[in-house]
Scaffold this motif. Sequence first.
Motif, PDB file in Angstrom:
ATOM      1  N   ARG A 292       1.087  -1.079  -0.065  1.00  0.00           N
ATOM      2  CA  ARG A 292      -0.208   0.211  -0.011  1.00  0.00           C
ATOM      3  C   ARG A 292       0.847   1.184   0.091  1.00  0.00           C
ATOM      4  N   GLU A 293       0.318   2.152  -0.435  1.00  0.00           N
ATOM      5  CA  GLU A 293       1.222   3.617  -0.772  1.00  0.00           C
ATOM      6  C   GLU A 293       0.260   4.716  -0.361  1.00  0.00           C
ATOM      7  N   ASP A 294       0.815   5.549   0.720  1.00  0.00           N
ATOM      8  CA  ASP A 294       0.084   6.594   1.010  1.00  0.00           C
ATOM      9  C   ASP A 294       0.105   7.960  -0.071  1.00  0.00           C
ATOM     10  N   GLU A 295      -0.696   8.665   0.076  1.00  0.00           N
ATOM     11  CA  GLU A 295      -0.907   9.787  -0.725  1.00  0.00           C
ATOM     12  C   GLU A 295       0.408  10.881  -0.488  1.00  0.00           C
ATOM     13  N   HIS A 296       1.139  10.862   0.660  1.00  0.00           N
ATOM     14  CA  HIS A 296       2.133  11.460   0.908  1.00  0.00           C
ATOM     15  C   HIS A 296       3.588  10.975   0.745  1.00  0.00           C
ATOM     16  N   VAL A 297       3.664   9.879   0.104  1.00  0.00           N
ATOM     17  CA  VAL A 297       4.952   9.338  -0.135  1.00  0.00           C
ATOM     18  C   VAL A 297       5.172   9.304  -1.525  1.00  0.00           C
ATOM     19  N   ASN A 298       6.141   9.258  -2.178  1.00  0.00           N
ATOM     20  CA  ASN A 298       6.438   9.419  -3.501  1.00  0.00           C
ATOM     21  C   ASN A 298       5.600  10.751  -3.972  1.00  0.00           C
ATOM     22  N   ALA A 299       5.716  11.882  -3.428  1.00  0.00           N
ATOM     23  CA  ALA A 299       4.868  13.071  -3.411  1.00  0.00           C
ATOM     24  C   ALA A 299       5.844  14.214  -3.140  1.00  0.00           C
ATOM     25  N   ILE A 300       5.326  15.429  -3.760  1.00  0.00           N
ATOM     26  CA  ILE A 300       5.825  16.752  -3.480  1.00  0.00           C
ATOM     27  C   ILE A 300       4.521  17.257  -2.350  1.00  0.00           C
ATOM     28  N   LEU A 301       5.293  17.616  -1.184  1.00  0.00           N
ATOM     29  CA  LEU A 301       4.241  17.963  -0.140  1.00  0.00           C
ATOM     30  C   LEU A 301       4.493  19.518   0.079  1.00  0.00           C
ATOM     31  N   LYS A 302       3.186  19.951   0.546  1.00  0.00           N
ATOM     32  CA  LYS A 302       2.948  21.415   0.692  1.00  0.00           C
ATOM     33  C   LYS A 302       2.950  21.585   2.238  1.00  0.00           C
ATOM     34  N   ILE A 303       3.588  22.469   2.724  1.00  0.00           N
ATOM     35  CA  ILE A 303       3.666  22.702   4.321  1.00  0.00           C
ATOM     36  C   ILE A 303       3.203  24.184   4.626  1.00  0.00           C
ATOM     37  N   ASP A 304       2.303  24.375   5.395  1.00  0.00           N
ATOM     38  CA  ASP A 304       1.974  25.721   5.965  1.00  0.00           C
ATOM     39  C   ASP A 304       2.861  26.271   6.808  1.00  0.00           C
ATOM     40  N   MET A 305       3.644  27.256   6.774  1.00  0.00           N
ATOM     41  CA  MET A 305       4.687  27.921   7.409  1.00  0.00           C
ATOM     42  C   MET A 305       4.082  29.439   7.939  1.00  0.00           C
ATOM     43  N   ARG A 306       3.056  29.554   7.777  1.00  0.00           N
ATOM     44  CA  ARG A 306       2.437  30.974   8.031  1.00  0.00           C
ATOM     45  C   ARG A 306       2.313  30.960   9.605  1.00  0.00           C
ATOM     46  N   ASP A 307       2.921  31.997  10.274  1.00  0.00           N
ATOM     47  CA  ASP A 307       3.116  32.035  11.722  1.00  0.00           C
ATOM     48  C   ASP A 307       1.681  32.065  12.454  1.00  0.00           C
ATOM     49  N   GLU A 308       0.458  32.982  11.770  1.00  0.00           N
ATOM     50  CA  GLU A 308      -0.618  32.869  12.662  1.00  0.00           C
ATOM     51  C   GLU A 308      -1.741  31.789  11.946  1.00  0.00           C
ATOM     52  N   SER A 309      -1.257  30.927  11.296  1.00  0.00           N
ATOM     53  CA  SER A 309      -2.403  29.837  10.641  1.00  0.00           C
ATOM     54  C   SER A 309      -2.430  28.677  11.546  1.00  0.00           C
ATOM     55  N   ALA A 310      -3.987  28.487  11.584  1.00  0.00           N
ATOM     56  CA  ALA A 310      -4.339  27.296  12.465  1.00  0.00           C
ATOM     57  C   ALA A 310      -3.531  25.970  12.074  1.00  0.00           C
ATOM     58  N   THR A 311      -3.148  25.710  10.768  1.00  0.00           N
ATOM     59  CA  THR A 311      -2.587  24.702  10.236  1.00  0.00           C
ATOM     60  C   THR A 311      -1.028  24.777  10.069  1.00  0.00           C
ATOM     61  N   TYR A 312      -0.483  25.872  11.036  1.00  0.00           N
ATOM     62  CA  TYR A 312       0.979  25.925  10.973  1.00  0.00           C
ATOM     63  C   TYR A 312       1.855  24.503  11.123  1.00  0.00           C
ATOM     64  N   GLY A 313       2.805  24.328  10.308  1.00  0.00           N
ATOM     65  CA  GLY A 313       3.677  23.063  10.558  1.00  0.00           C
ATOM     66  C   GLY A 313       2.971  21.939   9.975  1.00  0.00           C
ATOM     67  N   GLU A 314       1.758  21.900   9.486  1.00  0.00           N
ATOM     68  CA  GLU A 314       1.196  21.043   9.022  1.00  0.00           C
ATOM     69  C   GLU A 314       1.268  20.751   7.299  1.00  0.00           C
TER      70      GLU A 314
END
Length: 537
Positions: A292-314
Amino acid sequence: MPTGQFPTRARRRRALRALATLGVAGTAALAAQPVSAVGAPRLFQDEPRQQPCSSEHAAAPGGEWASYGHDPANSRTQPAETTLTGARAASLTPAWTFALSSVNDAGQINSTPLAVDGCVFVTASNGGVYALDAATGRLIWRRVISVATPGLGGAIVGGAAVHDDRVYALVDETGNGITGPHVVALDEHSGRVVWTSKPISTAAGYYTNATPQVIGDVVFAGFSPPEGDSTGQGGFALLSTGTGRIVTVTPTITPAHQAQGFAGGGLWSTPAWDPRSGFAYIGAGNPYSKDREDEHVNAILKIDMRDESATYGEIVAAYKGNVDQYTAALQTLSHTPVCSATGGVPDPLDQPACGQLDLDFGAAPNLFQVNGRTVVGDLQKSGVYHVADAGSMQPVWNAIVGATCQACNAASTAFDGSSIVGESTPGGAVFALQRDSGARNWLTPNGDGVHYQAFSTAAGVAYTLDTLGFFDAWDAATGRPLLHRPMSADVQFPTASLTSGGIAIAYHTVYVGASSEASPANPQSGGGYVIAYRAAP
């Protein structure tokens, strides 16, 4: 070039830091707390300090190179260099060389040197962090990081990042329940340890081959699980640049999907990030589960680095590349008796018998513009360069540049403003792709078989060093070879080596991180070199 012609940002940085200190009195107690349970930084060996680099003098032209990819976008291109055009690049010869063996270090150089504030900074696989004078190659300071159990590739595999008077490096200490991969911050001017972080992970066998990237006020540090661990989980940590405190650790695969048996996704490259949007991007490794292969492997990931964001670091989105079971025929292998019979046998290249082709995104991504929109591109070991819209992460174009190979197509590419330049393997062919469509501008054989060394460009010239020990340059517009120089002639020792060394271009100089393999008869014979090439007047 005389000593004293290199720029400095030290005074401005110290002033900014002093102003910032006035505004953080309420956090002084937190910042003063030790990062680890040990009061003083541990496992470090001091070296004699020498005179500082020529960093307190007037600015010189030619630019600097302060991170693995030169800039947040990982362009690996020096826009401030205008004099080393094709004709002059062909005349590059050594201005100085520095051998790690001169200080009894047999380590290799597996990343790109940095050139900042008149110094060249480089890391070595035996745990050394070096500062050399950029004008002369004189050793300024060395910090040796002693690691009880180095991880895959050595004590330090990735390079460093220089930011705000500090040098950051990822220490590749194997996880054993107590220790593990961690980050160290050194004073740029003396090599003094500013802080050492707690382990990013203490899970058994976990390691890091990544190079750090400073994003705002945190250090981004990728890590990987041990090869062959069918439950291992890769990911990244964000650490405070000021104190080394671990802000967050984010697994590549979500906990919910881990519970379903998905595994893998080591992060062993360097992220690109867009200061305007606040998002970072990094390529993820392959799955470790066999069927099985997850959607986040063999993939280009987009990560939220906005300081005040609720999804910071995700991880907020992903572009899926080619799956390990690349074809329908390979997919059926994961359900065969052969796969079942070999499923419990560790294989550092995963399980070819199960159809796993180990198709990591091992190269660092590039951010650039296509028809007015920001895109992210990355080379996958499948031999495909993928480009996705940086906002939606939907495909824009992709181009086949090489063959699918477990140990191929992992060298970081450069974007020179119009083309993406890199090398495809097996075989070794240097390519340039048109940025808007992926159409091939040119293709030139290089013939070094397997190639892990990154590309860099400046003034219309593309550079790399190759596995056969040559320093190479091409006309970036046409692919015409300009230079194929044996570095062994410059260091008086064979330089053929399977490393991921790189090239920085700064101060009208091309700084090359080269290595040589130790011979079985003399394990101390190998080692790393920094070679500074300058053109004839």
